[in-house]
Scaffold this motif. Structure first.
Motif, PDB file in Angstrom:
ATOM      1  N   HIS A  58       0.851  -1.188   0.000  1.00 25.02           N
ATOM      2  CA  HIS A  58       0.000   0.000   0.000  1.00 25.02           C
ATOM      3  C   HIS A  58       0.890   1.243   0.000  1.00 25.02           C
ATOM      4  N   MET A  59       0.652   2.127  -0.961  1.00 22.25           N
ATOM      5  CA  MET A  59       1.469   3.335  -1.121  1.00 22.25           C
ATOM      6  C   MET A  59       0.553   4.543  -1.238  1.00 22.25           C
ATOM      7  N   VAL A  60       0.980   5.657  -0.659  1.00 20.93           N
ATOM      8  CA  VAL A  60       0.270   6.921  -0.797  1.00 20.93           C
ATOM      9  C   VAL A  60       1.221   7.953  -1.382  1.00 20.93           C
ATOM     10  N   GLU A  61       0.675   8.793  -2.263  1.00 22.07           N
ATOM     11  CA  GLU A  61       1.452   9.902  -2.816  1.00 22.07           C
ATOM     12  C   GLU A  61       0.591  11.150  -2.824  1.00 22.07           C
ATOM     13  N   TRP A  62       1.197  12.255  -2.461  1.00 20.85           N
ATOM     14  CA  TRP A  62       0.580  13.570  -2.634  1.00 20.85           C
ATOM     15  C   TRP A  62       1.227  14.187  -3.863  1.00 20.85           C
ATOM     16  N   GLY A  63       0.448  14.368  -4.920  1.00 25.25           N
ATOM     17  CA  GLY A  63       0.960  14.850  -6.192  1.00 25.25           C
ATOM     18  C   GLY A  63       0.949  13.731  -7.222  1.00 25.25           C
ATOM     19  N   SER A  64      -0.044  13.753  -8.120  1.00 22.52           N
ATOM     20  CA  SER A  64      -0.192  12.720  -9.130  1.00 22.52           C
ATOM     21  C   SER A  64       0.534  13.113 -10.401  1.00 22.52           C
ATOM     22  N   GLY A  65       0.750  12.122 -11.286  1.00 23.07           N
ATOM     23  CA  GLY A  65       1.394  12.419 -12.561  1.00 23.07           C
ATOM     24  C   GLY A  65       1.854  11.175 -13.273  1.00 23.07           C
ATOM     25  N   GLY A  66       2.801  11.364 -14.195  1.00 22.49           N
ATOM     26  CA  GLY A  66       3.385  10.230 -14.877  1.00 22.49           C
ATOM     27  C   GLY A  66       4.026   9.265 -13.907  1.00 22.49           C
ATOM     28  N   SER A  67       4.456   9.782 -12.768  1.00 13.80           N
ATOM     29  CA  SER A  67       5.051   8.921 -11.740  1.00 13.80           C
ATOM     30  C   SER A  67       4.048   7.900 -11.226  1.00 13.80           C
ATOM     31  N   SER A  68       2.769   8.274 -11.160  1.00 14.61           N
ATOM     32  CA  SER A  68       1.754   7.345 -10.656  1.00 14.61           C
ATOM     33  C   SER A  68       1.724   6.083 -11.510  1.00 14.61           C
ATOM     34  N   ARG A  69       1.722   6.262 -12.812  1.00 11.10           N
ATOM     35  CA  ARG A  69       1.725   5.113 -13.716  1.00 11.10           C
ATOM     36  C   ARG A  69       3.030   4.339 -13.593  1.00 11.10           C
ATOM     37  N   ALA A  70       4.130   5.063 -13.410  1.00 10.20           N
ATOM     38  CA  ALA A  70       5.434   4.404 -13.299  1.00 10.20           C
ATOM     39  C   ALA A  70       5.511   3.518 -12.068  1.00 10.20           C
ATOM     40  N   TRP A  71       4.962   3.980 -10.930  1.00  7.23           N
ATOM     41  CA  TRP A  71       5.026   3.164  -9.715  1.00  7.23           C
ATOM     42  C   TRP A  71       4.184   1.903  -9.882  1.00  7.23           C
ATOM     43  N   LEU A  72       3.022   2.035 -10.509  1.00  3.92           N
ATOM     44  CA  LEU A  72       2.176   0.867 -10.738  1.00  3.92           C
ATOM     45  C   LEU A  72       2.870  -0.146 -11.642  1.00  3.92           C
ATOM     46  N   ASP A  73       3.538   0.340 -12.680  1.00  4.37           N
ATOM     47  CA  ASP A  73       4.252  -0.552 -13.595  1.00  4.37           C
ATOM     48  C   ASP A  73       5.416  -1.254 -12.905  1.00  4.37           C
ATOM     49  N   ALA A  74       6.058  -0.534 -11.970  1.00  2.00           N
ATOM     50  CA  ALA A  74       7.270  -1.065 -11.332  1.00  2.00           C
ATOM     51  C   ALA A  74       6.970  -2.016 -10.181  1.00  2.00           C
ATOM     52  N   LEU A  75       5.727  -1.999  -9.678  1.00  2.00           N
ATOM     53  CA  LEU A  75       5.422  -2.736  -8.449  1.00  2.00           C
ATOM     54  C   LEU A  75       4.260  -3.702  -8.660  1.00  2.00           C
ATOM     55  N   PRO A  76       4.532  -4.880  -9.204  1.00  2.00           N
ATOM     56  CA  PRO A  76       3.447  -5.851  -9.431  1.00  2.00           C
ATOM     57  C   PRO A  76       2.785  -6.312  -8.137  1.00  2.00           C
ATOM     58  N   GLY A  77       3.500  -6.229  -7.011  1.00  2.00           N
ATOM     59  CA  GLY A  77       2.940  -6.636  -5.734  1.00  2.00           C
ATOM     60  C   GLY A  77       2.148  -5.547  -5.034  1.00  2.00           C
ATOM     61  N   LEU A  78       2.081  -4.357  -5.635  1.00  2.00           N
ATOM     62  CA  LEU A  78       1.338  -3.252  -5.032  1.00  2.00           C
ATOM     63  C   LEU A  78      -0.163  -3.524  -5.124  1.00  2.00           C
TER      64      LEU A  78
END
Length: 227
Positions: A58-78
């Protein structure tokens, strides 16, 4: 965002226009051209390394963007990426770019009676008004309380947090309370003086080197019973 030579907060001119596709993105941004990550590749790699080490569910971020998609792609266990965004138009663009049930975009715009001032590139008057509003977000707990506290309703305990939006001083404190003991809190653009003071007040921050666009700071949430 970026800083003046004297270390004071200023608006990164053209940033929002570039994010909305109305101007060409700056050079050396990580991620794909259609939705770049607003980090230099060095800083992006540092975040990726931290995420690989923590392997969050479980991850939280303040500030969405291209990074949001990148974290999802990088973390199959998320299992959950709870992303809080204050800018409605930008947030909708991010939402449209991500088709992943693990992604929850939480739009939390500024209050109607105190909206974020428009900043017209090259206009010093609007730049000053926008800068002053951004600084109030850091200093006034009531102005963006709904934004800062939005992840409380997620119903999960977060393993990691990325603070990279508005009201970062307040979000940093909130992140330390929402992330599990032993988890990690990351702060982007940590070279700003007002962020450094907040980070030092919360523990033993590690300011990573090298950095180009915005320094990354790491804060480990103390384990239960630790000093």
């Amino acid at each position: 965002m970026a800083d003046d030579d004297d270390g004071h907060y200023r608006t990164y001119r053209g940033n929002l226009l570039q994010r909305l596709g109305l101007a060409k993105p700056a050079n050396e941004l990580a991620g794909p051209p259609d939705m770049p990550v607003w980090m230099h590749p060095i800083e992006f790699s540092q975040v990726r390394a931290v995420l690989a080490s923590v392997a969050p569910e479980h991850m939280v971020e303040w500030g969405s963007g291209g990074s949001s998609r990148a974290w999802l792609d990088a973390l199959p266990g998320l299992r959950t990426l709870w992303s809080v965004e204050h800018h409605a138009q930008w947030g909708e663009r991010v939402r449209d770019s991500i088709d992943d049930p693990r992604f929850h975009l939480d739009l939390q715009p500024p209050p109607a009676h105190d909206p974020e001032p428009e900043h017209r590139p090259g206009d010093k008057q609007t730049a000053a008004a926008h800068r002053a509003w951004c600084m109030r977000c850091e200093e006034d707990p009531e102005l963006m309380r709904h934004y800062v506290e939005a992840p409380r309703k997620a119903g999960v305990v977060f393993d990691v947090a990325l603070v990279d939006g508005r009201a970062r001083v307040l979000c940093l404190r909130e992140a330390m309370a929402l992330v599990r003991p032993g988890g990690m809190v990351m702060l982007h653009d940590a070279q700003r003086e007002e962020y450094q003071a907040a980070a030092h007040a919360l523990g033993e921050p590690l300011f990573l080197q090298p950095w180009v666009q915005g320094q990354l700071c790491l804060l480990r949430v103390p384990k239960t019973g630790s000093a």
